[in-house]
Write a protein that holds these residues in place. Structure first.
Motif, PDB file in Angstrom:
ATOM      1  N   GLU A   1     -10.174  -9.317 -11.194  1.00 25.18           N
ATOM      2  CA  GLU A   1      -8.954  -8.513 -11.312  1.00 25.18           C
ATOM      3  C   GLU A   1      -9.061  -7.566 -12.513  1.00 25.18           C
ATOM      4  O   GLU A   1      -9.517  -7.951 -13.587  1.00 25.18           O
ATOM      5  N   GLY A   2      -8.641  -6.325 -12.313  1.00 25.69           N
ATOM      6  CA  GLY A   2      -8.704  -5.335 -13.381  1.00 25.69           C
ATOM      7  C   GLY A   2     -10.047  -4.642 -13.479  1.00 25.69           C
ATOM      8  O   GLY A   2     -10.170  -3.610 -14.143  1.00 25.69           O
ATOM      9  N   VAL A   3     -11.061  -5.209 -12.820  1.00 23.51           N
ATOM     10  CA  VAL A   3     -12.390  -4.598 -12.791  1.00 23.51           C
ATOM     11  C   VAL A   3     -12.722  -4.156 -11.366  1.00 23.51           C
ATOM     12  O   VAL A   3     -13.023  -2.986 -11.112  1.00 23.51           O
ATOM     13  N   ASP A   4     -12.630  -5.107 -10.433  1.00 21.92           N
ATOM     14  CA  ASP A   4     -12.946  -4.807  -9.033  1.00 21.92           C
ATOM     15  C   ASP A   4     -11.717  -4.443  -8.201  1.00 21.92           C
ATOM     16  O   ASP A   4     -11.842  -3.783  -7.174  1.00 21.92           O
ATOM     17  N   TYR A   5     -10.567  -4.893  -8.608  1.00 15.68           N
ATOM     18  CA  TYR A   5      -9.351  -4.583  -7.851  1.00 15.68           C
ATOM     19  C   TYR A   5      -8.140  -4.565  -8.776  1.00 15.68           C
ATOM     20  O   TYR A   5      -8.133  -5.201  -9.840  1.00 15.68           O
ATOM     21  N   ASP A   6      -7.156  -3.804  -8.358  1.00 17.28           N
ATOM     22  CA  ASP A   6      -5.896  -3.682  -9.083  1.00 17.28           C
ATOM     23  C   ASP A   6      -4.794  -4.247  -8.192  1.00 17.28           C
ATOM     24  O   ASP A   6      -4.573  -3.749  -7.079  1.00 17.28           O
ATOM     25  N   VAL A   7      -4.121  -5.287  -8.656  1.00 18.72           N
ATOM     26  CA  VAL A   7      -3.106  -5.958  -7.854  1.00 18.72           C
ATOM     27  C   VAL A   7      -2.013  -4.994  -7.419  1.00 18.72           C
ATOM     28  O   VAL A   7      -1.549  -5.027  -6.273  1.00 18.72           O
ATOM     29  N   ALA A   8      -1.585  -4.125  -8.313  1.00 18.25           N
ATOM     30  CA  ALA A   8      -0.514  -3.187  -7.983  1.00 18.25           C
ATOM     31  C   ALA A   8      -0.920  -2.277  -6.825  1.00 18.25           C
ATOM     32  O   ALA A   8      -0.107  -1.972  -5.939  1.00 18.25           O
ATOM     33  N   LYS A   9      -2.176  -1.845  -6.819  1.00 15.72           N
ATOM     34  CA  LYS A   9      -2.648  -0.981  -5.737  1.00 15.72           C
ATOM     35  C   LYS A   9      -2.716  -1.756  -4.417  1.00 15.72           C
ATOM     36  O   LYS A   9      -2.343  -1.238  -3.362  1.00 15.72           O
ATOM     37  N   LEU A  10      -3.199  -3.015  -4.470  1.00 17.29           N
ATOM     38  CA  LEU A  10      -3.242  -3.827  -3.258  1.00 17.29           C
ATOM     39  C   LEU A  10      -1.854  -3.987  -2.645  1.00 17.29           C
ATOM     40  O   LEU A  10      -1.676  -3.929  -1.434  1.00 17.29           O
ATOM     41  N   ARG A  11      -0.853  -4.185  -3.497  1.00 14.23           N
ATOM     42  CA  ARG A  11       0.492  -4.536  -3.039  1.00 14.23           C
ATOM     43  C   ARG A  11       1.344  -3.340  -2.621  1.00 14.23           C
ATOM     44  O   ARG A  11       2.299  -3.507  -1.859  1.00 14.23           O
ATOM     45  N   GLN A  12       1.056  -2.176  -3.123  1.00 10.97           N
ATOM     46  CA  GLN A  12       1.997  -1.068  -3.061  1.00 10.97           C
ATOM     47  C   GLN A  12       2.521  -0.770  -1.664  1.00 10.97           C
ATOM     48  O   GLN A  12       3.730  -0.659  -1.442  1.00 10.97           O
ATOM     49  N   VAL A  13       1.624  -0.651  -0.696  1.00  8.91           N
ATOM     50  CA  VAL A  13       2.047  -0.265   0.654  1.00  8.91           C
ATOM     51  C   VAL A  13       2.909  -1.345   1.287  1.00  8.91           C
ATOM     52  O   VAL A  13       3.989  -1.066   1.814  1.00  8.91           O
ATOM     53  N   TRP A  14       2.447  -2.589   1.229  1.00  6.16           N
ATOM     54  CA  TRP A  14       3.188  -3.636   1.932  1.00  6.16           C
ATOM     55  C   TRP A  14       4.408  -4.111   1.163  1.00  6.16           C
ATOM     56  O   TRP A  14       5.378  -4.602   1.766  1.00  6.16           O
ATOM     57  N   ASP A  15       4.428  -3.966  -0.164  1.00  6.24           N
ATOM     58  CA  ASP A  15       5.680  -4.229  -0.883  1.00  6.24           C
ATOM     59  C   ASP A  15       6.765  -3.268  -0.418  1.00  6.24           C
ATOM     60  O   ASP A  15       7.904  -3.664  -0.155  1.00  6.24           O
ATOM     61  N   ALA A  16       6.398  -1.995  -0.307  1.00  4.51           N
ATOM     62  CA  ALA A  16       7.367  -0.998   0.160  1.00  4.51           C
ATOM     63  C   ALA A  16       7.772  -1.270   1.603  1.00  4.51           C
ATOM     64  O   ALA A  16       8.960  -1.242   1.955  1.00  4.51           O
ATOM     65  N   THR A  17       6.778  -1.560   2.451  1.00  2.00           N
ATOM     66  CA  THR A  17       7.058  -1.788   3.873  1.00  2.00           C
ATOM     67  C   THR A  17       7.915  -3.027   4.074  1.00  2.00           C
ATOM     68  O   THR A  17       8.856  -3.030   4.892  1.00  2.00           O
ATOM     69  N   ASN A  18       7.629  -4.094   3.343  1.00  2.00           N
ATOM     70  CA  ASN A  18       8.429  -5.310   3.461  1.00  2.00           C
ATOM     71  C   ASN A  18       9.883  -5.064   3.064  1.00  2.00           C
ATOM     72  O   ASN A  18      10.810  -5.557   3.725  1.00  2.00           O
ATOM     73  N   GLU A  19      10.091  -4.329   1.995  1.00  2.00           N
ATOM     74  CA  GLU A  19      11.462  -4.032   1.565  1.00  2.00           C
ATOM     75  C   GLU A  19      12.183  -3.173   2.598  1.00  2.00           C
ATOM     76  O   GLU A  19      13.379  -3.363   2.866  1.00  2.00           O
ATOM     77  N   GLN A  20      11.471  -2.225   3.172  1.00  2.00           N
ATOM     78  CA  GLN A  20      12.070  -1.385   4.210  1.00  2.00           C
ATOM     79  C   GLN A  20      12.427  -2.220   5.435  1.00  2.00           C
ATOM     80  O   GLN A  20      13.512  -2.070   6.014  1.00  2.00           O
ATOM     81  N   ASP A  21      11.532  -3.122   5.819  1.00  2.00           N
ATOM     82  CA  ASP A  21      11.806  -3.989   6.967  1.00  2.00           C
ATOM     83  C   ASP A  21      12.942  -4.959   6.666  1.00  2.00           C
ATOM     84  O   ASP A  21      13.725  -5.306   7.562  1.00  2.00           O
ATOM     85  N   LYS A  22      13.027  -5.419   5.442  1.00  2.00           N
ATOM     86  CA  LYS A  22      14.132  -6.294   5.034  1.00  2.00           C
ATOM     87  C   LYS A  22      15.471  -5.597   5.254  1.00  2.00           C
ATOM     88  O   LYS A  22      16.410  -6.168   5.828  1.00  2.00           O
ATOM     89  N   ARG A  23      15.553  -4.359   4.807  1.00  2.00           N
ATOM     90  CA  ARG A  23      16.800  -3.596   4.989  1.00  2.00           C
ATOM     91  C   ARG A  23      17.108  -3.415   6.466  1.00  2.00           C
ATOM     92  O   ARG A  23      18.257  -3.607   6.906  1.00  2.00           O
ATOM     93  N   LEU A  24      16.103  -3.076   7.248  1.00  2.00           N
ATOM     94  CA  LEU A  24      16.314  -2.875   8.682  1.00  2.00           C
ATOM     95  C   LEU A  24      16.777  -4.165   9.360  1.00  2.00           C
ATOM     96  O   LEU A  24      17.700  -4.157  10.179  1.00  2.00           O
ATOM     97  N   GLY A  25      16.125  -5.284   9.019  1.00  2.00           N
ATOM     98  CA  GLY A  25      16.485  -6.558   9.625  1.00  2.00           C
ATOM     99  C   GLY A  25      17.885  -7.004   9.266  1.00  2.00           C
ATOM    100  O   GLY A  25      18.623  -7.526  10.114  1.00  2.00           O
TER     101      GLY A  25
END
Length: 427
Positions: free
Chosen positions: A355-379
Motif C-alpha cells: 500500500e502506498g507503493v503499488d496501490y493507493d486505497v483511495a484510487k481503488l475505492r473512488q468509483v465504487w464508493d461513489a456508485t454505492n452511495e448513488q445506488d443507496k440513494r436510489l434504493g
C-alpha cells in the motif's frame, strides 16, 4: 423493528403471511415488480430469511481472508452468527458461532486469529475442527464432550470464493457445476495469493430485493453513475439484446488477446441464478478506476495483459463481482430487516503489493464508493415510494431490465418451491 415496519404489519402471524405470500407469488404478473408486502412487510421478510437465506447457498467472503491456520472472520446472516475459519489442515470451515453450553457467541470480532476457540462466557474450548476440548470438571463424570462439538454449516469453496448454507441439507440444483466452472475461470487470478486491501460496509434503508434489482440493470446508469461509466460498458453480457456492432467488434478483438493468454471468457450460465461472463471495458481503459488507469502495479496471478476487462460473476441471492487484471472487487448483500440491507464491498490485490507503493486505497475505492452511495440513494427512494398506499407493481423493460426479470423469476420460483416443501412435510 423500525417505525416503517410497525406501520406495515398487515398479517396476524407468520403462518398467515406464508399463505398470502404464496398467493401473491402465484398470482403476480411476470415482468412486473412485486406486490408491496413483498418489499416491506416484516412477516414476509421473516419468510425470506427462513426460506431463502437460511436454506440457499450464500456468498460470505474469500479464502484469502483466512490465509493461515486459526484465521477467521465472522458474518451475521439475519439472527444467525456464523464463523468462517481455516483449520490446521488448511481446510476452510464454517460453524454456527454459538457455544454448545449456553449459546453465547464465541467470536465477537469481525476477524482475528486463534489457536483454539474459547467461549468468553464459561471458557468452553473447541479445536479448529469444532470438537469440544474442555468444558471444566463441573459437568460431571458422565458428560460426553464428543456430543457437544460446534454445529457446522455447509461450506464450499471454489476459485477463492466461500459459500455457506445454513439449511439442514444442501439445496438441490447445479451449484456444484457452477463451482467447477468458477474454479476454472478464477484460476488465472490465484486468489489464494491475494490479500484484502480495503473493505466498506453500507446500510441501505431498502429491502434486499430492491438492492439486487438495482444491480441487475443498468437502465439507471446514464442518469446516475458518471464515475462508473468512465470505464464500464452498459451491456450486461455478450448476449445483451442492446449490444451494437461496435461493441461486438471490440469484444472480438479483446477475446483474441484473452485466448492468446488462455484466459477463459466464454459466457457460462447456470439457470438464471449463477453466471460468469468476461466483458471488455471501454477502449483505452484498463480497470474500473476513475480514469481507467491501473489500480495496482502488480497484476493478479498469472495475468500479463492489463486489458483483461471485467469478469462479472453473479450469484443469487446475494453477490455480484468484478474480476480485473490488477485487483478484484466482490460485493455481498445481507438483509437486516424488511427495509434495511447491509452491502459490503471488498477490494483484493496481489498479496505482495505494498500500500502506498503499488496501490493507493483511495484510487481503488473512488468509483465504487461513489456508485454505492448513488445506488443507496436510489434504493432508499425506491423503498419510500413503494411504501405508499398508491404503489402498484409496474412493468419492467424486457430489453433493459431482463436481469431484474430473471432475478424475480428465480426468487418467486425458489420461494414457492420451498414453501411447497413445508406444506408437504406438515401434511
Amino acid at each position: 423493528m423500525n417505525q416503517n415496519d410497525l406501520l406495515n404489519i398487515t398479517y396476524a402471524n407468520v403462518d398467515t403471511a406464508r399463505v398470502e405470500m404464496d398467493r401473491l407469488l402465484k398470482s403476480r404478473q411476470r415482468n412486473y415488480s412485486l406486490p408491496r408486502p413483498l418489499y416491506n412487510d416484516p412477516h414476509m421478510f421473516r419468510i425470506d430469511m427462513e426460506e431463502i437465506f437460511q436454506k440457499e447457498w450464500l456468498f460470505v467472503g474469500m479464502t484469502s481472508e483466512v490465509p493461515k491456520k486459526g484465521d477467521y472472520f465472522t458474518v451475521e446472516i439475519g439472527q444467525n452468527p456464523v464463523l468462517i475459519l481455516r483449520d490446521g489442515d488448511g481446510q476452510v470451515r464454517a460453524f454456527h458461532n454459538t457455544c454448545r453450553h449456553r449459546g453465547s457467541r464465541l467470536c465477537s470480532a469481525e476477524r482475528g486469529k486463534v489457536a483454539n476457540l474459547v467461549c468468553p462466557y464459561h471458557q468452553w474450548t473447541y479445536d479448529l475442527k469444532g470438537n469440544l476440548l474442555f468444558a471444566g470438571t463441573d459437568m460431571g463424570t458422565t458428560f460426553d464432550k464428543s456430543q457437544h462439538g460446534l454445529n457446522k454449516a455447509h461450506c464450499k469453496t471454489a476459485g477463492g470464493f466461500v459459500f455457506v448454507c445454513l439449511g439442514d441439507e444442501e439445496p438441490e440444483g447445479d451449484f456444484d457445476d457452477f463451482l467447477l466452472t468458477l474454479e476454472e475461470y478464477m484460476e488465472p487470478y490465484d486468489m489464494e495469493n491475494t490479500k484484502l486491501a480495503v473493505e466498506s460496509s453500507m446500510y441501505e434503508q431498502a429491502n434486499w430485493k430492491l438492492v439486487i434489482e438495482n444491480n441487475r440493470e443498468c437502465y439507471h446508469c446514464n442518469g446516475n453513475h458518471p464515475e462508473l461509466l468512465n470505464t464500464l460498458l452498459e451491456w450486461d453480457d455478450t448476449h445483451d439484446p442492446r449490444a451494437d456492432e461496435a461493441f461486438l467488434a471490440h469484444y472480438e478483438r479483446q477475446s483474441k488477446e484473452w485466448d492468446a493468454e488462455s484466459i477463459p471468457h466464454e459466457h457460462k450460465s447456470f439457470g438464471v441464478r449463477n453466471r460468469i461472463v468476461r466483458m471488455p471495458l471501454k477502449e483505452g481503459t484498463e480497470v474500473m478506476t476513475i480514469d481507467g488507469s491501473k489500480g495496482c502495479n502488480k497484476l493478479m496471478g498469472r495475468i500479463k495483459n492489463r486489458h483483461l476487462g471485467s469478469m462479472r460473476i453473479l450469484h443469487l441471492p446475494n453477490s455480484w463481482n468484478h474480476m480485473q487484471s490488477d485487483h478484484v472487487i466482490v460485493f455481498r448483500v445481507l438483509p437486516i430487516s424488511a427495509q434495511e440491507t447491509l452491502v459490503t464491498t471488498k477490494w483484493f490485490v496481489h498479496k505482495d503489493a505494498v500500500e502506498g507503493v503499488d496501490y493507493d486505497v483511495a484510487k481503488l475505492r473512488q468509483v465504487w464508493d461513489a456508485t454505492n452511495e448513488q445506488d443507496k440513494r436510489l434504493g432508499e427512494e425506491n423503498q419510500r415510494g413503494i411504501n405508499s398506499v398508491a404503489y402498484q407493481p409496474g412493468p419492467y423493460s424486457e430489453t433493459y431490465e431482463f436481469g431484474v426479470i430473471n432475478f424475480l423469476d428465480w426468487y418467486s420460483d425458489k420461494l414457492q418451491e420451498n414453501l411447497a416443501r413445508i406444506s408437504t412435510s406438515e401434511g
